[in-house]
Design a protein around this motif. Structure first.
Motif, PDB file in Angstrom:
ATOM      1  N   UNK A  21       3.501   3.807  -9.275  1.00  0.00           N
ATOM      2  CA  UNK A  21       2.151   4.279  -8.954  1.00  0.00           C
ATOM      3  C   UNK A  21       1.282   3.241  -8.268  1.00  0.00           C
ATOM      4  N   UNK A  22       1.658   1.949  -8.356  1.00  0.00           N
ATOM      5  CA  UNK A  22       0.859   0.907  -7.736  1.00  0.00           C
ATOM      6  C   UNK A  22       1.138   0.775  -6.235  1.00  0.00           C
ATOM      7  N   UNK A  23       2.218   1.362  -5.735  1.00  0.00           N
ATOM      8  CA  UNK A  23       2.570   1.224  -4.322  1.00  0.00           C
ATOM      9  C   UNK A  23       1.584   1.997  -3.451  1.00  0.00           C
ATOM     10  N   UNK A  24       1.150   1.375  -2.364  1.00  0.00           N
ATOM     11  CA  UNK A  24       0.177   2.017  -1.475  1.00  0.00           C
ATOM     12  C   UNK A  24       0.821   3.107  -0.628  1.00  0.00           C
ATOM     13  N   UNK A  25       2.016   2.840  -0.120  1.00  0.00           N
ATOM     14  CA  UNK A  25       2.715   3.835   0.697  1.00  0.00           C
ATOM     15  C   UNK A  25       3.480   4.774  -0.218  1.00  0.00           C
ATOM     16  N   UNK A  26       3.303   6.106   0.001  1.00  0.00           N
ATOM     17  CA  UNK A  26       3.837   7.075  -0.933  1.00  0.00           C
ATOM     18  C   UNK A  26       4.446   8.263  -0.198  1.00  0.00           C
ATOM     19  N   UNK A  54      12.513   3.763  -6.787  1.00  0.00           N
ATOM     20  CA  UNK A  54      12.349   3.669  -5.336  1.00  0.00           C
ATOM     21  C   UNK A  54      12.253   2.212  -4.892  1.00  0.00           C
ATOM     22  N   UNK A  55      12.376   1.950  -3.588  1.00  0.00           N
ATOM     23  CA  UNK A  55      12.164   0.584  -3.093  1.00  0.00           C
ATOM     24  C   UNK A  55      10.810   0.059  -3.563  1.00  0.00           C
ATOM     25  N   UNK A  56      10.685  -1.256  -3.746  1.00  0.00           N
ATOM     26  CA  UNK A  56       9.457  -1.813  -4.335  1.00  0.00           C
ATOM     27  C   UNK A  56       8.174  -1.469  -3.602  1.00  0.00           C
ATOM     28  N   UNK A  57       8.237  -1.255  -2.298  1.00  0.00           N
ATOM     29  CA  UNK A  57       7.013  -0.986  -1.530  1.00  0.00           C
ATOM     30  C   UNK A  57       6.701   0.497  -1.395  1.00  0.00           C
ATOM     31  N   UNK A  58       7.529   1.357  -1.986  1.00  0.00           N
ATOM     32  CA  UNK A  58       7.346   2.798  -1.817  1.00  0.00           C
ATOM     33  C   UNK A  58       7.123   3.477  -3.157  1.00  0.00           C
ATOM     34  N   UNK A  59       6.069   4.283  -3.233  1.00  0.00           N
ATOM     35  CA  UNK A  59       5.851   5.117  -4.396  1.00  0.00           C
ATOM     36  C   UNK A  59       6.260   6.553  -4.103  1.00  0.00           C
ATOM     37  N   UNK A  60       6.727   7.243  -5.121  1.00  0.00           N
ATOM     38  CA  UNK A  60       7.133   8.643  -4.987  1.00  0.00           C
ATOM     39  C   UNK A  60       6.366   9.460  -6.017  1.00  0.00           C
ATOM     40  N   UNK A 108      -4.140  24.401  -3.853  1.00  0.00           N
ATOM     41  CA  UNK A 108      -5.490  24.330  -3.288  1.00  0.00           C
ATOM     42  C   UNK A 108      -6.363  23.399  -4.120  1.00  0.00           C
ATOM     43  N   UNK A 109      -6.200  23.455  -5.444  1.00  0.00           N
ATOM     44  CA  UNK A 109      -6.955  22.551  -6.313  1.00  0.00           C
ATOM     45  C   UNK A 109      -6.570  21.099  -6.033  1.00  0.00           C
ATOM     46  N   UNK A 110      -5.269  20.843  -5.912  1.00  0.00           N
ATOM     47  CA  UNK A 110      -4.811  19.475  -5.657  1.00  0.00           C
ATOM     48  C   UNK A 110      -5.373  18.950  -4.335  1.00  0.00           C
ATOM     49  N   UNK A 111      -5.328  19.772  -3.297  1.00  0.00           N
ATOM     50  CA  UNK A 111      -5.820  19.348  -1.990  1.00  0.00           C
ATOM     51  C   UNK A 111      -7.316  19.052  -2.016  1.00  0.00           C
ATOM     52  N   UNK A 112      -8.041  19.716  -2.903  1.00  0.00           N
ATOM     53  CA  UNK A 112      -9.482  19.490  -3.018  1.00  0.00           C
ATOM     54  C   UNK A 112      -9.828  18.321  -3.934  1.00  0.00           C
ATOM     55  N   UNK A 113      -8.831  17.785  -4.660  1.00  0.00           N
ATOM     56  CA  UNK A 113      -9.062  16.675  -5.603  1.00  0.00           C
ATOM     57  C   UNK A 113      -7.951  15.634  -5.418  1.00  0.00           C
ATOM     58  N   UNK A 114      -7.794  15.151  -4.201  1.00  0.00           N
ATOM     59  CA  UNK A 114      -6.699  14.224  -3.918  1.00  0.00           C
ATOM     60  C   UNK A 114      -6.867  12.917  -4.691  1.00  0.00           C
ATOM     61  N   UNK A 115      -5.753  12.343  -5.148  1.00  0.00           N
ATOM     62  CA  UNK A 115      -5.834  11.056  -5.856  1.00  0.00           C
ATOM     63  C   UNK A 115      -6.375   9.956  -4.947  1.00  0.00           C
ATOM     64  N   UNK A 116      -6.881   8.921  -5.562  1.00  0.00           N
ATOM     65  CA  UNK A 116      -7.331   7.758  -4.807  1.00  0.00           C
ATOM     66  C   UNK A 116      -6.139   7.178  -4.049  1.00  0.00           C
ATOM     67  N   UNK A 117      -6.344   6.863  -2.778  1.00  0.00           N
ATOM     68  CA  UNK A 117      -5.276   6.296  -1.965  1.00  0.00           C
ATOM     69  C   UNK A 117      -4.503   7.305  -1.152  1.00  0.00           C
ATOM     70  N   UNK A 118      -4.788   8.588  -1.351  1.00  0.00           N
ATOM     71  CA  UNK A 118      -4.092   9.604  -0.565  1.00  0.00           C
ATOM     72  C   UNK A 118      -4.787   9.780   0.772  1.00  0.00           C
ATOM     73  N   UNK A 119      -4.114  10.304   1.787  1.00  0.00           N
ATOM     74  CA  UNK A 119      -2.865  11.060   1.729  1.00  0.00           C
ATOM     75  C   UNK A 119      -1.617  10.181   1.730  1.00  0.00           C
ATOM     76  N   UNK A 120      -0.476  10.766   1.314  1.00  0.00           N
ATOM     77  CA  UNK A 120       0.800  10.068   1.389  1.00  0.00           C
ATOM     78  C   UNK A 120       1.301  10.034   2.834  1.00  0.00           C
ATOM     79  N   UNK A 121       2.399   9.333   3.055  1.00  0.00           N
ATOM     80  CA  UNK A 121       3.012   9.319   4.384  1.00  0.00           C
ATOM     81  C   UNK A 121       3.337  10.741   4.830  1.00  0.00           C
ATOM     82  N   UNK A 122       3.905  11.515   3.914  1.00  0.00           N
ATOM     83  CA  UNK A 122       4.216  12.921   4.189  1.00  0.00           C
ATOM     84  C   UNK A 122       4.531  13.609   2.872  1.00  0.00           C
TER      85      UNK A 122
END
Length: 331
Positions: free
Chosen positions: A116-121, A172-178, A207-221
């Motif tokens: 969860x600490x990885x910036x790229x997700x 996952x690789x150390x720099x990637x969060x999933x 729709x709820x998730x998209x309206x309340x995105x976690x801090x640091x989002x969006x993910x890569x994809x």
């Protein structure tokens, strides 16, 4: 909800080009920076199709997972326990939704995070609820019966739980969060209604998730897995996915081809669907739908009482799960 949609969403040309470049650069350096059990490898062989099929069977034993019913609560509790035993962090997103008819639904999204600490997700998602009424059944007497949801619901959940097993065994690789997102209330209301009309009772969790995105989002994809257990699995590009995030479609289909699954992940656009990925797209996430919207002869099993366990297979779950894990390993 998997229904024919309005014309495809317009592509975000600049954002797609930037993301495509980023993904291409990452692909060249994948596997670097070892340590912590992550990095390297194609992901082939890590996903256990038979075990995933067991997760599908377990969901089916609860019965239809209809919001507001005891089976829905029990299935959710079971799923939450599975995720807490595997992921680094699990967040329960409680949603209270009042339907058009005035009924109050208590829904839960489950958001399981690895590194969860990885910036790229990267985000994978599926819906875990099932449809209250088999409205597409040719037998009019069956239309008030619930949809069992072996493929439409349980298959996507089974794939994500199988991915969770793989990531628990090898992070996952150390720099990637999933992130694994299990959305609720996808299939409750009118399949043909505009999900963004006032009082809509579909795509509720996404729709709820998209309206309340976690801090640091969006993910890569993001990749939505829906209706991916069909014994006769044929997955084409989904039109809204190809229009909004073609670089993600290309990445997923290229990964499948490299694994030898080109006979299943087929070239060409077929379905044009409003599904949970569209809710995420509206939230600015480059999301696509991996879906086989050709379920039975002339799609005869979709939203009917025939969406049963004999129509799905461990082999199909294995193919899709292998692709999902490889997306992480080859990031």
């Amino acid at each position: 909800m998997k229904c024919p949609s309005l014309p495809p969403l317009p592509p975000r040309a600049v954002g797609a080009a930037v993301l495509a470049l980023l993904l291409a650069c990452q692909a060249k350096v994948s596997g670097g920076g070892g340590g912590g059990g992550g990095g390297g490898g194609t992901g082939a062989g890590e996903f256990d199709g038979q075990r995933a099929f067991g997760y599908l069977e377990r969901q089916m034993r609860f019965g239809p997972r209809i919001p507001g019913m005891p089976a829905h609560d029990s299935a959710g509790d079971w799923m939450l326990a599975q995720l807490r035993a595997r992921a680094d962090t699990v967040i329960v997103q409680e949603i209270v939704h009042k339907t058009k008819s005035g009924q109050v639904l208590h829904l839960r999204n489950f958001f399981a995070r690895f590194r969860p600490q990885a910036a790229e997700r990267v985000l994978f998602l599926a819906h875990w609820d099932t449809r209250p009424h088999a409205d597409q059944s040719p037998n009019l007497g069956h239309r008030r019966l619930p949809v069992p949801g072996a493929n439409d619901g349980a298959s996507g959940v089974a794939v994500l739980l199988g991915v969770a097993d793989a990531l628990k065994a090898k992070p996952p690789p150390p720099t990637l969060g999933v992130d694994l997102l299990f959305v609720d209330g996808e299939d409750y209301g009118d399949s043909w209604a505009d999900p963004y009309a006032e009082g809509s009772d579909v795509l509720i969790g996404s729709r709820w998730f998209a309206a309340h995105l976690p801090v640091g989002y969006p993910p890569l994809y993001a990749v939505l897995f829906d209706m991916v257990g069909d014994k006769d699995l044929n997955i084409y590009y989904e039109s809204n996915s190809q229009a909004f995030a073609p670089e993600v479609v290309d990445r997923v289909w290229r990964t499948a081809s490299e694994l030898g699954y080109g006979r299943v992940f087929l070239q060409g656009v077929k379905p044009n669907l409003i599904d949970d990925h569209v809710a995420l797209q509206k939230g600015g996430i480059h999301a696509i739908d991996v879906v086989d919207f050709d379920y039975g002869p002339n799609n005869a099993y979709w939203h009917t009482t025939d969406d049963t366990i004999d129509k799905v297979s461990a082999a199909s779950l294995k193919i899709v799960g292998d692709v999902a894990v490889a997306l992480v390993r080859n990031q």
